[in-house]
Design a protein around this motif. Sequence first.
Motif, PDB file in Angstrom:
ATOM      1  N   LEU A   3      -2.058 -11.117  -1.994  1.00 27.10           N
ATOM      2  CA  LEU A   3      -2.202  -9.756  -1.840  1.00 27.10           C
ATOM      3  C   LEU A   3      -3.113  -9.161  -2.607  1.00 27.10           C
ATOM      4  O   LEU A   3      -3.277  -9.692  -3.953  1.00 27.10           O
ATOM      5  CB  LEU A   3      -0.618  -9.182  -2.328  1.00 27.10           C
ATOM      6  N   ASP A   4      -3.623  -8.168  -2.338  1.00 25.44           N
ATOM      7  CA  ASP A   4      -4.635  -7.109  -2.998  1.00 25.44           C
ATOM      8  C   ASP A   4      -3.921  -6.026  -3.520  1.00 25.44           C
ATOM      9  O   ASP A   4      -4.419  -5.287  -4.455  1.00 25.44           O
ATOM     10  CB  ASP A   4      -5.905  -6.733  -2.479  1.00 25.44           C
ATOM     11  N   GLU A   5      -2.804  -5.592  -2.881  1.00 24.89           N
ATOM     12  CA  GLU A   5      -2.276  -4.470  -3.051  1.00 24.89           C
ATOM     13  C   GLU A   5      -0.723  -4.836  -2.927  1.00 24.89           C
ATOM     14  O   GLU A   5      -0.370  -5.475  -2.002  1.00 24.89           O
ATOM     15  CB  GLU A   5      -2.473  -3.412  -2.118  1.00 24.89           C
ATOM     16  N   TRP A   6       0.218  -4.020  -3.905  1.00 26.23           N
ATOM     17  CA  TRP A   6       1.578  -4.558  -3.745  1.00 26.23           C
ATOM     18  C   TRP A   6       2.156  -3.330  -4.481  1.00 26.23           C
ATOM     19  O   TRP A   6       2.143  -2.810  -5.593  1.00 26.23           O
ATOM     20  CB  TRP A   6       1.833  -5.802  -4.622  1.00 26.23           C
ATOM     21  N   TRP A   7       3.283  -2.619  -3.615  1.00 27.32           N
ATOM     22  CA  TRP A   7       3.934  -1.387  -3.940  1.00 27.32           C
ATOM     23  C   TRP A   7       2.802  -0.118  -4.546  1.00 27.32           C
ATOM     24  O   TRP A   7       3.083   0.203  -5.537  1.00 27.32           O
ATOM     25  CB  TRP A   7       4.842  -1.564  -4.948  1.00 27.32           C
ATOM     26  N   GLU A   8       1.802  -0.204  -3.573  1.00 23.40           N
ATOM     27  CA  GLU A   8       0.731   1.005  -4.071  1.00 23.40           C
ATOM     28  C   GLU A   8      -0.006   0.627  -5.309  1.00 23.40           C
ATOM     29  O   GLU A   8      -0.699   1.399  -5.936  1.00 23.40           O
ATOM     30  CB  GLU A   8       1.361   2.181  -3.824  1.00 23.40           C
TER      31      GLU A   8
ATOM     32  N   VAL B 168      -3.449  -5.614  -7.170  1.00 19.92           N
ATOM     33  CA  VAL B 168      -3.053  -6.686  -7.770  1.00 19.92           C
ATOM     34  C   VAL B 168      -3.891  -7.798  -7.247  1.00 19.92           C
ATOM     35  O   VAL B 168      -4.625  -7.658  -6.250  1.00 19.92           O
ATOM     36  CB  VAL B 168      -1.796  -7.019  -7.339  1.00 19.92           C
TER      37      VAL B 168
END
Length: 72
Positions: free
Chosen positions: A30-35, A38
């Motif tokens: 993941l490069d994005e998690w909960w906006e 990451v």
Amino acid sequence: VRTLRELRRVLMPGALLLLSFHIGDETIHLDEWWEQRVCVDFHFFQPAEMSGWLRAAGFEIEELIEREPYPE
């Protein structure tokens, strides 16, 4: 196995380890998690594989429970 051995070392004698993991063979990045930006990888494992590692680290397995994935 090294990480599991360290977990065993720091647990009090007779203490239990409750471990949960996703079953599979993949790694999800993941490069994005909960906006939020990451950089995180999620590694999935097979129960037999994890059981072998736990035993190799000196753990005794009392119970192994598999549940079905959530529908979504």
